[in-house]
Design an enzyme around this catalytic site. Structure first.
Site, PDB file in Angstrom:
ATOM      1  N   LYS A  91      38.176  28.909  37.390  1.00 21.31           N
ATOM      2  CA  LYS A  91      37.182  28.638  38.426  1.00 21.31           C
ATOM      3  C   LYS A  91      35.774  28.573  37.857  1.00 21.31           C
ATOM      4  CE  LYS A  91      38.265  32.853  40.709  1.00 21.31           C
ATOM      5  NZ  LYS A  91      38.326  33.939  39.739  1.00 21.31           N
ATOM      6  N   LYS A 103      34.934  35.778  27.064  1.00 16.20           N
ATOM      7  CA  LYS A 103      33.767  35.893  27.954  1.00 16.20           C
ATOM      8  C   LYS A 103      32.523  36.334  27.186  1.00 16.20           C
ATOM      9  CE  LYS A 103      35.845  35.557  32.312  1.00 16.20           C
ATOM     10  NZ  LYS A 103      36.092  35.904  33.679  1.00 16.20           N
ATOM     11  N   LYS A 126      43.676  26.773  30.106  1.00 15.90           N
ATOM     12  CA  LYS A 126      43.982  27.101  31.509  1.00 15.90           C
ATOM     13  C   LYS A 126      42.893  26.586  32.456  1.00 15.90           C
ATOM     14  CE  LYS A 126      41.969  31.417  32.896  1.00 15.90           C
ATOM     15  NZ  LYS A 126      41.965  32.517  33.794  1.00 15.90           N
TER      16      LYS A 126
HETATM   17  N1  AQP Z   1      45.107  28.446  35.546  1.00 17.65           N
HETATM   18  C1  AQP Z   1      45.813  29.440  36.061  1.00 17.65           C
HETATM   19  N2  AQP Z   1      47.162  29.330  36.190  1.00 17.65           N
HETATM   20  C2  AQP Z   1      47.881  30.343  36.727  1.00 17.65           C
HETATM   21  N3  AQP Z   1      47.320  31.509  37.172  1.00 17.65           N
HETATM   22  C3  AQP Z   1      45.991  31.640  37.066  1.00 17.65           C
HETATM   23  N4  AQP Z   1      45.136  32.648  37.400  1.00 17.65           N
HETATM   24  C4  AQP Z   1      43.874  32.282  37.076  1.00 17.65           C
HETATM   25  N5  AQP Z   1      43.872  31.060  36.541  1.00 17.65           N
HETATM   26  C5  AQP Z   1      45.166  30.636  36.511  1.00 17.65           C
HETATM   27  C6  AQP Z   1      45.539  33.889  38.039  1.00 17.65           C
HETATM   28  O1  AQP Z   1      44.744  34.046  39.202  1.00 17.65           O
HETATM   29  C7  AQP Z   1      44.555  35.432  39.444  1.00 17.65           C
HETATM   30  C8  AQP Z   1      43.151  35.744  39.774  1.00 17.65           C
HETATM   31  O2  AQP Z   1      42.318  35.524  38.687  1.00 17.65           O
HETATM   32  P1  AQP Z   1      40.892  36.229  38.638  1.00 17.65           P
HETATM   33  O3  AQP Z   1      40.002  35.692  39.668  1.00 17.65           O
HETATM   34  O4  AQP Z   1      41.046  37.695  38.679  1.00 17.65           O
HETATM   35  O5  AQP Z   1      40.315  35.879  37.236  1.00 17.65           O
HETATM   36  P2  AQP Z   1      40.806  35.008  36.075  1.00 17.65           P
HETATM   37  O6  AQP Z   1      42.197  35.335  35.693  1.00 17.65           O
HETATM   38  O7  AQP Z   1      39.772  35.170  35.006  1.00 17.65           O
HETATM   39  O8  AQP Z   1      40.761  33.559  36.748  1.00 17.65           O
HETATM   40  P3  AQP Z   1      39.722  32.415  36.528  1.00 17.65           P
HETATM   41  O9  AQP Z   1      39.979  31.358  37.549  1.00 17.65           O
HETATM   42  O10 AQP Z   1      39.739  31.966  35.097  1.00 17.65           O
HETATM   43  O11 AQP Z   1      38.352  33.123  36.873  1.00 17.65           O
HETATM   44  P4  AQP Z   1      37.020  33.187  36.033  1.00 17.65           P
HETATM   45  O12 AQP Z   1      36.718  31.762  35.683  1.00 17.65           O
HETATM   46  O13 AQP Z   1      36.017  33.809  36.950  1.00 17.65           O
HETATM   47  O14 AQP Z   1      37.308  34.047  34.834  1.00 17.65           O
HETATM   48  C9  AQP Z   1      45.089  36.179  38.231  1.00 17.65           C
HETATM   49  O15 AQP Z   1      46.366  36.702  38.538  1.00 17.65           O
HETATM   50  C10 AQP Z   1      45.205  35.102  37.201  1.00 17.65           C
HETATM   51  O16 AQP Z   1      46.234  35.384  36.266  1.00 17.65           O
END
Ligand code: AQP
Length: 330
Positions: free
Chosen positions: A198, A113, A195
């Site tokens: 979002k 990040k 991965k």
């Molecule tokens: N691609 C994925 N496959 C499986 N699990 C996933 N998680 C996220 N992406 C995948 C799980 O979703 C939960 C919530 O995630 P978060 O919103 O706390 O942040 P993150 O892990 O950083 O997810 P994103 O989608 O990648 O968000 P951004 O883009 O905002 O950083 C967690 O349990 C995560 O493991």
């Protein structure tokens, strides 16, 4: 039998993807039957990258509605917004004093990040794992359902709990990750070793839970596969394996069963079937989320009650922490 506790949260940092759903929310649902569950909308985490304030407020409510639409049951579970429970930030401050800068700098998410938001490498971004540890430890959590990307943060949380217990005496339960291997990392449709996220810049890389049917079908059609044209789950076939994993979750079958049902088929058939299966599964969730968003007062009252419940437990942990570290109580 001793009561076991589950804690999990998702950030309202954008529309959720099927990765968030499969790796996280979907795994919460069966746990509600036999555990005390706390599920939060992690708004404090989301402000570690810049957010539009009005949009953040809407996304927070919308995410709470989505939890309910996915099957989170407010009668069985405590559902709340992280910032409504000030103990999260208070415990974070106390834990900051036993967390080392060096260990935070080594976190993969911080490095990723920092690169992505090079103009905003703020203290909160670095402190993300300590806030996450506070979220979990406040509720004396046993199990944390997470995707693979969060396992490193969970290790830090365990280290901080053990470090605190060693220094000040038994205070925190040491939590474990609850991970379902084949669902722990759903990958980008365009770069299937990365991965699905979002906040990916290319919306075609992710299926959002709000995507309409035609968009879902189109995105799957464009999904990157390989040139070998056999449908099997294998490390050297990340694109096809990702599609099979997604299909098996939404179909409720094993990956081996999914492979069998596509025997002799080409990638076109696989992509259409995955798209249709996902669109069918998301339709009722989308409808229910929209219905709930029309009941704003109900949602707000539910979140208020959830925060009150959460505070009851959180306050006990915080008081015990303050006593152990020697803060004078008024
Ligand atoms: N691609 C994925 N496959 C499986 N699990 C996933 N998680 C996220 N992406 C995948 C799980 O979703 C939960 C919530 O995630 P978060 O919103 O706390 O942040 P993150 O892990 O950083 O997810 P994103 O989608 O990648 O968000 P951004 O883009 O905002 O950083 C967690 O349990 C995560 O493991």
């Amino acid at each position: 039998m001793e009561e076991k506790t589950v804690y999990s949260a998702v950030q309202p940092s954008g529309d959720l993807t099927i990765g968030n759903y499969i790796g996280s929310i979907r795994n919460w649902l069966p746990l509600q039957e036999s555990y005390t569950c706390y599920f939060a909308v992690a708004d404090l985490h989301s402000i570690t990258v810049r957010q539009d304030p009005a949009l953040l407020r809407e996304r927070t409510l919308s995410l709470a509605a989505l939890y309910l639409a996915c099957g989170v049951d407010p009668e069985k579970t405590t559902l709340y917004v992280q910032s409504h429970v000030p103990e999260h930030a208070q415990l974070c401050w106390a834990l900051n004093t036993i967390a080392y800068v060096g260990e935070m700098e080594r976190m993969t998410q911080f490095k990723d990040k920092s690169q992505k938001h090079a103009d905003n490498i703020n203290m909160g971004l670095m402190d993300y794992p300590v806030l996450m540890a506070s979220d979990i430890l406040l509720y004396q959590t046993d199990l944390v359902p997470v995707g693979q990307d969060q396992t490193q943060h969970l290790e830090i949380c365990r280290d901080l709990a053990i470090r605190f217990n060693n220094r000040y005496g038994e205070t925190f339960r040491v939590p474990k990750a609850h991970i379902i291997k084949e669902r722990a990392k759903i990958c980008s449709l365009l770069e299937p070793t990365k991965k699905m996220s979002k906040s990916d810049e290319n919306p075609n890389a992710s299926i959002f839970l709000t995507d309409p049917r035609d968009v879902i079908l189109k995105k799957f059609k464009r999904a990157v596969t390989d040139s070998d044209n056999t449908i099997r789950y294998a490390e050297e076939k990340p694109g096809v394996s990702n599609l099979l994993a997604i299909y098996s979750v939404f179909r409720g079958c094993t990956i081996a069963e999914a492979e069998k049902s596509f025997e002799g088929c080409g990638y076109g058939t696989l992509k259409t079937a995955v798209g249709e299966t996902v669109a069918d599964a998301l339709e009722p969730i989308q409808r229910e989320q929209q219905r709930l968003l029309g009941e704003r007062e109900y949602l707000l009252s539910l979140l208020k009650k959830g925060a009150e419940n959460a505070r009851e437990r959180a306050e006990k942990t915080l008081i015990s922490v303050y006593e152990k570290i020697g803060l004078l109580r008024g």
